[in-house]
Design an enzyme around this catalytic site. Structure first.
Site, mmCIF file in Angstrom:
data_model
loop_
_atom_site.group_PDB
_atom_site.id
_atom_site.type_symbol
_atom_site.label_atom_id
_atom_site.label_comp_id
_atom_site.label_asym_id
_atom_site.label_seq_id
_atom_site.Cartn_x
_atom_site.Cartn_y
_atom_site.Cartn_z
ATOM 1 N N ASP A 158 0.716 -1.121 -0.055
ATOM 2 C CA ASP A 158 0.107 0.015 0.101
ATOM 3 C C ASP A 158 0.929 1.178 -0.154
ATOM 4 O O ASP A 158 0.435 2.236 -0.611
ATOM 5 C CB ASP A 158 -1.251 0.058 1.193
ATOM 6 C CG ASP A 158 -0.270 -0.248 2.410
ATOM 7 O OD1 ASP A 158 0.917 -0.428 2.732
ATOM 8 O OD2 ASP A 158 -1.045 0.234 3.560
ATOM 9 N N GLY A 159 2.329 1.195 0.772
ATOM 10 C CA GLY A 159 2.876 2.435 0.713
ATOM 11 C C GLY A 159 3.404 2.839 -0.626
ATOM 12 O O GLY A 159 3.263 3.909 -1.080
ATOM 13 N N SER A 160 3.647 1.633 -1.335
ATOM 14 C CA SER A 160 4.306 1.863 -2.619
ATOM 15 C C SER A 160 3.388 2.410 -3.730
ATOM 16 O O SER A 160 3.602 3.416 -4.592
ATOM 17 C CB SER A 160 4.920 0.671 -3.259
ATOM 18 O OG SER A 160 5.828 0.024 -2.393
ATOM 19 N N ASP A 205 1.514 -10.277 3.014
ATOM 20 C CA ASP A 205 0.595 -10.089 3.871
ATOM 21 C C ASP A 205 -0.702 -10.275 3.650
ATOM 22 O O ASP A 205 -1.658 -10.426 4.421
ATOM 23 C CB ASP A 205 0.792 -8.840 4.996
ATOM 24 C CG ASP A 205 2.168 -8.648 5.444
ATOM 25 O OD1 ASP A 205 2.967 -9.836 5.501
ATOM 26 O OD2 ASP A 205 2.665 -7.648 5.786
ATOM 27 N N ARG A 240 4.894 -32.064 22.588
ATOM 28 C CA ARG A 240 5.148 -30.768 23.050
ATOM 29 C C ARG A 240 4.251 -29.695 22.462
ATOM 30 O O ARG A 240 3.252 -30.065 21.725
ATOM 31 C CB ARG A 240 6.696 -30.503 22.185
ATOM 32 C CG ARG A 240 7.868 -30.706 23.194
ATOM 33 C CD ARG A 240 8.904 -30.386 22.266
ATOM 34 N NE ARG A 240 10.116 -30.886 23.016
ATOM 35 C CZ ARG A 240 11.281 -31.033 22.583
ATOM 36 N NH1 ARG A 240 11.507 -31.242 21.499
ATOM 37 N NH2 ARG A 240 12.291 -31.438 23.780
ATOM 38 N N MET A 247 4.479 -13.805 10.008
ATOM 39 C CA MET A 247 4.616 -12.380 9.446
ATOM 40 C C MET A 247 3.206 -11.782 9.353
ATOM 41 O O MET A 247 2.203 -12.529 9.375
ATOM 42 C CB MET A 247 5.269 -12.206 8.109
ATOM 43 C CG MET A 247 6.826 -12.079 8.250
ATOM 44 S SD MET A 247 7.620 -11.571 6.764
ATOM 45 C CE MET A 247 9.200 -11.179 7.433
ATOM 46 N N ARG A 249 2.122 -7.755 9.879
ATOM 47 C CA ARG A 249 2.317 -6.301 10.734
ATOM 48 C C ARG A 249 0.883 -5.952 11.266
ATOM 49 O O ARG A 249 0.804 -5.707 12.265
ATOM 50 C CB ARG A 249 3.238 -5.493 9.909
ATOM 51 C CG ARG A 249 4.307 -4.775 10.582
ATOM 52 C CD ARG A 249 4.967 -3.881 9.936
ATOM 53 N NE ARG A 249 4.933 -4.271 8.505
ATOM 54 C CZ ARG A 249 6.014 -3.541 7.747
ATOM 55 N NH1 ARG A 249 7.126 -2.917 8.175
ATOM 56 N NH2 ARG A 249 5.932 -3.690 6.211
ATOM 57 N N GLU A 304 3.062 -11.378 13.879
ATOM 58 C CA GLU A 304 3.880 -10.599 14.372
ATOM 59 C C GLU A 304 3.363 -9.387 14.792
ATOM 60 O O GLU A 304 3.847 -8.466 16.010
ATOM 61 C CB GLU A 304 4.947 -10.492 13.253
ATOM 62 C CG GLU A 304 4.660 -9.576 12.219
ATOM 63 C CD GLU A 304 5.874 -8.990 11.372
ATOM 64 O OE1 GLU A 304 5.814 -9.138 9.978
ATOM 65 O OE2 GLU A 304 7.030 -8.532 11.992
ATOM 66 N N ARG A 341 8.998 -15.092 3.129
ATOM 67 C CA ARG A 341 9.084 -14.085 1.807
ATOM 68 C C ARG A 341 9.942 -14.848 0.387
ATOM 69 O O ARG A 341 9.222 -14.335 -0.435
ATOM 70 C CB ARG A 341 9.398 -13.040 2.223
ATOM 71 C CG ARG A 341 8.554 -11.761 2.270
ATOM 72 C CD ARG A 341 8.673 -10.689 2.969
ATOM 73 N NE ARG A 341 10.020 -10.065 2.418
ATOM 74 C CZ ARG A 341 10.383 -8.771 2.846
ATOM 75 N NH1 ARG A 341 9.586 -8.323 3.722
ATOM 76 N NH2 ARG A 341 11.386 -8.029 2.699
HETATM 77 O O1 F6P Z 1 5.050 -6.194 4.439
HETATM 78 C C1 F6P Z 1 5.481 -7.577 4.216
HETATM 79 C C2 F6P Z 1 6.243 -7.948 5.247
HETATM 80 O O2 F6P Z 1 6.839 -9.161 5.183
HETATM 81 C C3 F6P Z 1 5.749 -7.953 6.882
HETATM 82 O O3 F6P Z 1 4.732 -9.153 7.012
HETATM 83 C C4 F6P Z 1 6.663 -7.757 7.642
HETATM 84 O O4 F6P Z 1 6.393 -7.126 8.838
HETATM 85 C C5 F6P Z 1 7.607 -6.915 6.973
HETATM 86 O O5 F6P Z 1 7.493 -6.864 5.615
HETATM 87 C C6 F6P Z 1 9.219 -7.262 7.414
HETATM 88 O O6 F6P Z 1 9.904 -6.278 6.469
HETATM 89 P P1 F6P Z 1 11.703 -6.142 6.493
HETATM 90 O O7 F6P Z 1 11.922 -7.214 5.561
HETATM 91 O O8 F6P Z 1 11.897 -4.738 6.091
HETATM 92 O O9 F6P Z 1 12.109 -6.625 7.789
#
Ligand code: F6P
Length: 420
Positions: A158-160, A205, A240, A247, A249, A304, A341
């Site tokens: 979204d930022g990009s 995400d 266990r 991931m 955010r 996370e 990723r």
């Molecule tokens: O937005 C994608 C993401 O993989 C998030 O899930 C994660 O918090 C973030 O990027 C991690 O970013 P970086 O690779 O800069 O640590």
């Protein structure tokens, strides 16, 4: 039309498939295809540092004009695969030509051969501070105009995509400034009065509104499921508990779907923290009950960005301590991190970007100064085009709802059919 593509923000599996698709679709539609290396940073840097100029014209023209509109056509006509249409040749990008100091590069059909199987982004990505400044965007506009590029595809989160829309809305002013500074000619200013932009969402995400899936999310989910399978067998052997941090955010999609696919006992996601306080009691009660009916292993998944009702972060290590101290479970923490990723895209992360890349080029060809910048998505199994700015605004509304602790609203924005 000269179409350039860049990848921006965090990489995701499928970004190379996007580049491949956009390049090939552009060529098939009679356009020039260009790539911008290192995201917006490459736009700002341009080719000023390059030694000499490039006379390279890629050998690109396949011998048919009609472009297949849908997946079945692609398969039936074998027009889009790396098949007989392709010639061996020296691609500009991938075959040894120096890229030193050159960030905006024309590419040909052969340059992107086989890219859909590669993880990450082969054209690079960066978080550009420069592009956030007016001077940076002026330099970016100049570099595009210098190469005669009038259309840009941005693949990122979204930022990009917000950055892309800001760039487009400022474009007439940037052109006027460049003209006033004598950097471009009157003819260039007139030819480049409008910048066409299309966004494709690359994010593991799956955090963008107005699309069901983002590029890279299916692969990341797949990766998590494989990890859970591995964890499950060792957890079962030792009876266990495992706390798995994944991931996400601001978005719990990966955690939620992994919990469904992997049979988790308890889950923490940002949009819906555990309702009862203290949540530790609720978690222990649930897990104790699962154990008492004979479960040998326990799996707790923590996104996370997870937190409690008061927005205090919930950390995997803390969850582990609770399970150990209160339930006496032998507990381990696994943080998957960037293994989610990277790596090869799964089938969906090849198909989706391929279809969306075609749509992106079509959207650019139809665009005019009155049409909004579009984001290409997928909804109910159809490739869609929605105004980019609306999708970004809706995505930001989810984060705002979480910050205001209106978790019901956050869930409803994610899924309008959500019921408590
Ligand atoms: O937005 C994608 C993401 O993989 C998030 O899930 C994660 O918090 C973030 O990027 C991690 O970013 P970086 O690779 O800069 O640590």
């Amino acid at each position: 039309m000269k179409i350039a593509i860049l990848t921006s923000g965090g990489d995701s599996a499928g970004m190379n498939a996007v580049v491949r698709s956009v390049v090939k679709a552009a060529i098939l539609k009679g356009c020039e295809a260009w790539i911008v290396r290192e995201g917006y940073e490459g736009l700002v840097r341009g080719n000023a540092e390059a030694e000499g100029t490039s006379n390279y014209v890629p050998p690109v023209v396949p011998h048919h004009s009609e472009f297949p509109p849908a997946a079945m056509d692609i398969i039936n006509n074998l027009r889009f695969g790396d098949g007989e249409l392709l010639r061996d040749g020296t691609g500009d990008y991938s075959h040894g030509r120096t890229l030193k100091g050159r960030y905006i590069v024309r590419v040909g059909w052969d340059d992107v051969r086989g890219w859909f199987t590669e993880g990450g982004t082969l054209i690079g990505t960066a978080r550009s501070k420069e592009f956030r400044t007016p001077e940076g965007r002026l330099a970016a506009a100049y570099n595009l105009i210098k190469e005669g590029i009038d259309a840009l595809v941005v693949c990122g989160g979204d930022g990009s995509l917000t950055g892309a829309d800001v760039f487009r809305s400022e474009w007439p002013q940037l052109v006027a400034d460049l003209r006033a500074q004598g950097k471009i000619t009157e003819t260039q200013a007139m030819t480049h009065s409008h910048l066409k932009i299309v966004g494709l969402v690359g994010s593991i995400d799956n955090d963008m509104s107005m699309t069901d899936l983002t590029i890279g999310a299916p692969t990341a989910l797949h990766r998590i499921c494989e990890a859970i399978d591995n964890i499950n067998s060792t957890a079962f052997s030792h009876s266990r508990a495992f706390v798995l941090e994944v991931m996400g955010r601001h978005c719990g999609w990966l955690a939620l779907l992994a919990a469904v696919a992997g049979g988790a006992d308890f889950l923490f996601i940002p949009e819906q923290p555990p309702k009862s306080q203290p949540w530790e009691d609720q978690m222990c009660e649930t897990i104790h009950q699962h154990r008492s009916v004979g479960k040998r292993k326990t799996l707790v998944i923590v996104a996370e960005g997870a937190h409690d009702l008061d927005l205090n972060p919930i950390r995997a290590e803390y969850v582990k301590d609770i399970l150990t101290d209160r339930l006496g479970l032998d507990t381990r923490v696994t943080t998957l991190g960037h293994t989610q990723r990277g790596g090869r895209p799964c089938a969906m992360d090849r198909i989706l970007p391929t279809l969306q890349g075609i749509k992106a080029v079509e959207a650019l060809l139809e665009a005019n100064p009155e049409t909004p910048s579009y984001m290409i998505g997928i909804q109910e199994n159809k490739i869609t085009m929605v105004p980019l700015i609306e999708a970004v605004a809706m995505t930001k509304a989810v984060t705002a709802a979480i910050e205001e602790r209106d978790f019901e609203k956050a869930m409803q924005l994610r899924d309008p059919e959500f019921r408590e």
